[in-house]
Every structure is written in C-alpha cells, then in structure tokens.
Design a protein around this motif. Structure first.
Motif, PDB file in Angstrom:
ATOM      1  N   SER A 177     104.128  -0.459  72.305  1.00  0.00           N
ATOM      2  CA  SER A 177     103.741  -1.627  71.521  1.00  0.00           C
ATOM      3  C   SER A 177     104.951  -2.271  70.851  1.00  0.00           C
ATOM      4  N   ALA A 178     105.876  -1.430  70.356  1.00  0.00           N
ATOM      5  CA  ALA A 178     107.082  -1.980  69.731  1.00  0.00           C
ATOM      6  C   ALA A 178     107.941  -2.731  70.742  1.00  0.00           C
ATOM      7  N   ILE A 179     108.055  -2.195  71.962  1.00  0.00           N
ATOM      8  CA  ILE A 179     108.861  -2.848  72.998  1.00  0.00           C
ATOM      9  C   ILE A 179     108.210  -4.162  73.438  1.00  0.00           C
ATOM     10  N   ILE A 180     106.888  -4.132  73.650  1.00  0.00           N
ATOM     11  CA  ILE A 180     106.187  -5.330  74.120  1.00  0.00           C
ATOM     12  C   ILE A 180     106.219  -6.432  73.061  1.00  0.00           C
ATOM     13  N   SER A 181     106.067  -6.061  71.792  1.00  0.00           N
ATOM     14  CA  SER A 181     106.084  -7.067  70.729  1.00  0.00           C
ATOM     15  C   SER A 181     107.441  -7.753  70.620  1.00  0.00           C
ATOM     16  N   VAL A 182     108.504  -7.018  70.916  1.00  0.00           N
ATOM     17  CA  VAL A 182     109.840  -7.626  70.884  1.00  0.00           C
ATOM     18  C   VAL A 182     110.036  -8.578  72.063  1.00  0.00           C
ATOM     19  N   ILE A 183     109.528  -8.205  73.233  1.00  0.00           N
ATOM     20  CA  ILE A 183     109.762  -9.007  74.440  1.00  0.00           C
ATOM     21  C   ILE A 183     108.856 -10.236  74.479  1.00  0.00           C
ATOM     22  N   GLU A 229     109.281 -10.697  68.303  1.00  0.00           N
ATOM     23  CA  GLU A 229     109.548 -10.069  67.020  1.00  0.00           C
ATOM     24  C   GLU A 229     110.968  -9.520  67.010  1.00  0.00           C
ATOM     25  N   THR A 230     111.554  -9.480  65.838  1.00  0.00           N
ATOM     26  CA  THR A 230     112.928  -9.008  65.728  1.00  0.00           C
ATOM     27  C   THR A 230     112.984  -7.490  65.845  1.00  0.00           C
ATOM     28  N   ILE A 231     113.981  -7.007  66.575  1.00  0.00           N
ATOM     29  CA  ILE A 231     114.180  -5.569  66.711  1.00  0.00           C
ATOM     30  C   ILE A 231     115.074  -5.083  65.578  1.00  0.00           C
ATOM     31  N   ARG A 232     114.728  -3.947  65.012  1.00  0.00           N
ATOM     32  CA  ARG A 232     115.451  -3.404  63.881  1.00  0.00           C
ATOM     33  C   ARG A 232     116.131  -2.103  64.272  1.00  0.00           C
ATOM     34  N   ALA A 233     117.051  -1.674  63.427  1.00  0.00           N
ATOM     35  CA  ALA A 233     117.735  -0.406  63.685  1.00  0.00           C
ATOM     36  C   ALA A 233     116.762   0.766  63.606  1.00  0.00           C
ATOM     37  N   SER A 234     115.791   0.669  62.692  1.00  0.00           N
ATOM     38  CA  SER A 234     114.803   1.749  62.589  1.00  0.00           C
ATOM     39  C   SER A 234     113.921   1.832  63.829  1.00  0.00           C
ATOM     40  N   GLY A 258     109.594   9.560  64.434  1.00  0.00           N
ATOM     41  CA  GLY A 258     109.815   8.342  65.208  1.00  0.00           C
ATOM     42  C   GLY A 258     108.742   7.298  64.978  1.00  0.00           C
ATOM     43  N   VAL A 259     107.481   7.717  64.977  1.00  0.00           N
ATOM     44  CA  VAL A 259     106.382   6.780  64.736  1.00  0.00           C
ATOM     45  C   VAL A 259     106.460   6.216  63.323  1.00  0.00           C
ATOM     46  N   PHE A 260     106.835   7.050  62.350  1.00  0.00           N
ATOM     47  CA  PHE A 260     106.973   6.574  60.973  1.00  0.00           C
ATOM     48  C   PHE A 260     108.068   5.509  60.854  1.00  0.00           C
ATOM     49  N   LEU A 261     109.191   5.723  61.545  1.00  0.00           N
ATOM     50  CA  LEU A 261     110.280   4.749  61.483  1.00  0.00           C
ATOM     51  C   LEU A 261     109.907   3.447  62.181  1.00  0.00           C
ATOM     52  N   ILE A 262     109.156   3.536  63.273  1.00  0.00           N
ATOM     53  CA  ILE A 262     108.753   2.316  63.984  1.00  0.00           C
ATOM     54  C   ILE A 262     107.741   1.511  63.172  1.00  0.00           C
ATOM     55  N   ALA A 263     106.779   2.204  62.561  1.00  0.00           N
ATOM     56  CA  ALA A 263     105.717   1.501  61.830  1.00  0.00           C
ATOM     57  C   ALA A 263     106.120   1.107  60.422  1.00  0.00           C
ATOM     58  N   ARG A 264     107.251   1.619  59.923  1.00  0.00           N
ATOM     59  CA  ARG A 264     107.629   1.362  58.537  1.00  0.00           C
ATOM     60  C   ARG A 264     108.127  -0.069  58.379  1.00  0.00           C
ATOM     61  N   ASN A 265     107.555  -0.768  57.395  1.00  0.00           N
ATOM     62  CA  ASN A 265     107.995  -2.122  57.022  1.00  0.00           C
ATOM     63  C   ASN A 265     108.034  -3.074  58.210  1.00  0.00           C
ATOM     64  N   ARG A 266     106.952  -3.045  59.003  1.00  0.00           N
ATOM     65  CA  ARG A 266     106.860  -3.997  60.102  1.00  0.00           C
ATOM     66  C   ARG A 266     106.705  -5.404  59.542  1.00  0.00           C
ATOM     67  N   PRO A 267     107.335  -6.414  60.163  1.00  0.00           N
ATOM     68  CA  PRO A 267     107.181  -7.788  59.664  1.00  0.00           C
ATOM     69  C   PRO A 267     105.756  -8.280  59.849  1.00  0.00           C
ATOM     70  N   LYS A 268     105.255  -8.947  58.826  1.00  0.00           N
ATOM     71  CA  LYS A 268     103.894  -9.465  58.854  1.00  0.00           C
ATOM     72  C   LYS A 268     103.897 -10.923  59.289  1.00  0.00           C
ATOM     73  N   ILE A 269     102.906 -11.276  60.075  1.00  0.00           N
ATOM     74  CA  ILE A 269     102.740 -12.663  60.496  1.00  0.00           C
ATOM     75  C   ILE A 269     101.740 -13.315  59.554  1.00  0.00           C
ATOM     76  N   LYS A 270     102.213 -14.231  58.739  1.00  0.00           N
ATOM     77  CA  LYS A 270     101.367 -14.906  57.774  1.00  0.00           C
ATOM     78  C   LYS A 270     100.927 -16.257  58.334  1.00  0.00           C
ATOM     79  N   GLN A 271      99.647 -16.387  58.460  1.00  0.00           N
ATOM     80  CA  GLN A 271      99.087 -17.628  58.989  1.00  0.00           C
ATOM     81  C   GLN A 271      98.540 -18.465  57.840  1.00  0.00           C
ATOM     82  N   GLN A 272      98.930 -19.735  57.787  1.00  0.00           N
ATOM     83  CA  GLN A 272      98.427 -20.635  56.758  1.00  0.00           C
ATOM     84  C   GLN A 272      97.207 -21.377  57.276  1.00  0.00           C
TER      85      GLN A 272
END
Length: 370
Positions: free
Chosen positions: A115-121, A125-130, A310-324
């Motif tokens: 899911s992290a790989i697909i969301s980036v591609i 979404e921006t890829i982070r070091a974590s 690994g799962v904790f680092l991937i899910a930690r502080n994921r960017p939120k998509i705010k819809q207006q």
C-alpha cells in the motif's frame, strides 16, 4: 549354496527397507511442503490485492470529492476496489487451509508495504525516510518469518478439530480469554474508558477466535474438495458460526476505534495485536510450534518484531488528505460590507426560531436602514 545365499538376500532386503521408508516419508512430506508454499503465495497475492483495492477506493473518494456531484458508492471504480478486496480476503481465507496460522497472520505486513509503494506511485504521495526504513525492516522480517516458521501443515479434519477443541490447554486459554474480554468490555462500556489499547485488545481477543475458526473452516472445506467430506459433521457449522460472529464483532469494535482515533494509531496497533493473537492461537489450539527448534522459534519471533517495527514506521505520521467542501464558503470570502449588528440567536436560547427572534432581526434591520 541355497543356505549361503539366503542370509545375503535377507540382509539386502533389510538394508533396502530404510530407503523405502525414507522415500515413502519424502513422498508424504512433499504435498505438505507444496501446500505450505502454496499457502504463502496465496496469502501474499491476497494481501497485495487488498492493498491495491484500498488505494483504488481512496482514489475514488478523492475523485468524487473533487467533482462533488455524486456519492462515492455510485462510482464504478469504488466498486471495483470493493470487489478486489473481497478477492483478496478470500485468498487469505484459503491460505489458512494450506499453511500454519502463525505464518499467514504475520504476512499481513505485505499489505502495508504494498500500500505504501502503490500510494507513492499512483496517488503521488511523498516518500519519507521512515517509509524506506520501515519497508526494509518489514521485508527482512517477512523473509525471516517465511524461512523459520513451522514448515509442517496438518490436514484439518472434523475429528482433529473436535480433539483440539476439548483439549485442556485450549479450554484454559478460552476461559482466560473470556474473563479478559468481560473485564475489558466492562471498562469500555460501563467505566467509559475509551483508550486505544482497550479497544484494540477487544479486537485482538475476537481475532484469536476468528483465526482458529477460519483455519478450521478453510481446512475442512479443503479436505472436502480433495474427496474427504467434512461438511457433514456438526463441528464444521459450529466453527462457521464462531467465524461469522467473531468477524462481525471484530469489525464493529474496529470501526469504533477508527472513529475515535487516527488511522496512523489504529493500523500498527491492530497489526501487532492481531498477529500476536493469531500466533498464540496457532500455538495453543493447533500446536504449530510442537517439535520446532528453539533457534527457529527465536528467529521467527525476531522476524515478527522487525515486521512490527516496520509497519509502525510506515504508518507513523502519514500525510492526511484534507478535502474542502465545495458547498462551504468562508465568511471572510463573502463580498460586501461586514455586518456586526445582526446576530443570529443561539440555538440554546428560548427565543431561537420563535416569533420574538424574527421581530428582533426585523427591528435591527429597520434601525440599520434608517
């Protein structure tokens, strides 16, 4: 001559017997090994499909929010994501019939990685070091899980499930689990303790029964397809009812957790608790670690720990998509002069919505015009 050749023939026949027994054991173990690998492949493919379906549904939500015309459930893309999720969950269900439950449950980290790989591609979404560090740890942990997990898979039959269900260690485990569940439910409902650990422990205790029942139902269906009919035994329908009920209440508590807490907290904690409960259920009910070397158990648990981190680092502080909301206009964006003399009555006052409130507004308007 005959007497001298007879002992030699007997000796040759005795020396061949161990080879025949070894070959017979190898033939018997090959289907189990193939089933073990097949369960791993099915589980990985199912988790990848689940991650793809989640991203498709997320993209459908984003697109429908940008258009703002129709609800999300009218989107064909959203229904395609739901269909893919059903196929992925069906694959996970089938995998329990081929491989140990203590292995299939930790492979759920594959869904988080994919899911992290697909969301980036696809979702840009921006890829982070974590994400990179967490993905590397999760992949390493998954490799250790697959390598050092129990490689023996028993044929799940109705008689075997009945034997496991009445064993003293499972009955003791079930008693302890029921007591813990009642205590946690009392704290959650009566004491109104809405802590994330309490809710996730409720989900994990239900997930333990879900894993036991899912593997039992899947294994008996697999044996029935192979030719040994298991659907005529009452234990099959007992496990089916337990599976449906535990899944329903598990989804209920999980949805409540998603409403009260952020997904970045729920996802890693749920994965850790679910995996731990599945491993404990596999060890106690199906005795999957019986005969496994101590080094294999240690490295297997170490692989689980790496996957958790690994799962904790991937899910930690994921960017939120705010819809207006498209129908919402901020007050400071409305053209015209600001008016502070007309005030909307509060809903809690006795004059709200009454004739007196309307007269007050009209009187204020007449005073302003004059």
């Amino acid at each position: 001559m005959t007497n001298s050749s007879s002992p030699r023939a007997t000796t040759l026949f005795i020396s061949v017997l161990p080879l025949q027994e070894a070959h017979r054991e190898e033939v018997m173990e090959n289907p189990l090994q193939q089933n073990y690998l097949l369960g791993i492949i099915i589980s990985i493919c199912g988790n990848v499909l689940i991650s793809i379906s989640l991203n498709i549904q997320k993209y459908a939500h984003v697109r429908q929010a940008q258009r703002g015309s129709k609800p999300y459930y009218t989107s064909v893309m959203w229904w395609c994501g739901v269909l893919l999720m059903g196929v992925g969950e069906l694959g996970n269900f089938a995998a329990y019939g081929f491989a140990p439950a203590s292995l299939i449950a930790p492979l759920g980290c594959v869904s988080v990685i994919a899911s992290a790989i697909i969301s980036v591609i696809f979702l840009k979404e921006t890829i982070r070091a974590s994400d990179v560090v967490g993905g590397s740890l999760a992949v390493t942990g998954t490799y250790l899980l697959v390598t050092f997990a129990p490689h023996t898979s028993t044929h799940i039959t109705a008689h075997l499930v009945q034997y496991y269900a009445v064993s003293w260690h499972f009955l003791l485990y079930l008693f302890v689990e029921i007591v813990l569940f009642c205590i946690l439910l009392y704290l959650y409902k009566r004491r109104n303790m809405k802590h994330i650990v309490i809710v996730m422990l409720l989900v994990a205790l239900l997930a333990s029964l879900t894993v036991i029942s899912v593997k039992a139902v899947s294994g008996m269906i697999t044996e029935s397809i192979k030719g040994q009919l298991q659907l005529i035994y009452p234990i099959f329908y007992v496990m089916l009812v337990v599976m449906v009920a535990s899944c329903a209440f598990q989804i209920k508590f999980l949805n409540q957790a998603m409403k009260m807490f952020d997904a970045t907290e729920v996802v890693p904690i749920n994965f850790v608790f679910f995996t731990a409960s599945a491993i404990v259920a596999g060890i106690i009910f199906y005795q999957e670690f019986e005969g496994l070397a101590l080094l294999n158990i240690f490295i297997f648990l170490f692989g689980c720990l790496l996957s958790f981190i690994g799962v904790f680092l991937i899910a930690r502080n994921r960017p939120k998509i705010k819809q207006q909301d498209r129908n919402f206009i901020a007050m400071d964006k409305i053209p015209g002069r600001s008016r502070t003399d007309k005030v909307q009555p509060e809903a809690k006052t006795q004059t709200y919505g009454s004739l007196a409130a309307k007269l007050m507004c009209n009187r204020a308007g007449q005073t302003d015009d004059s």
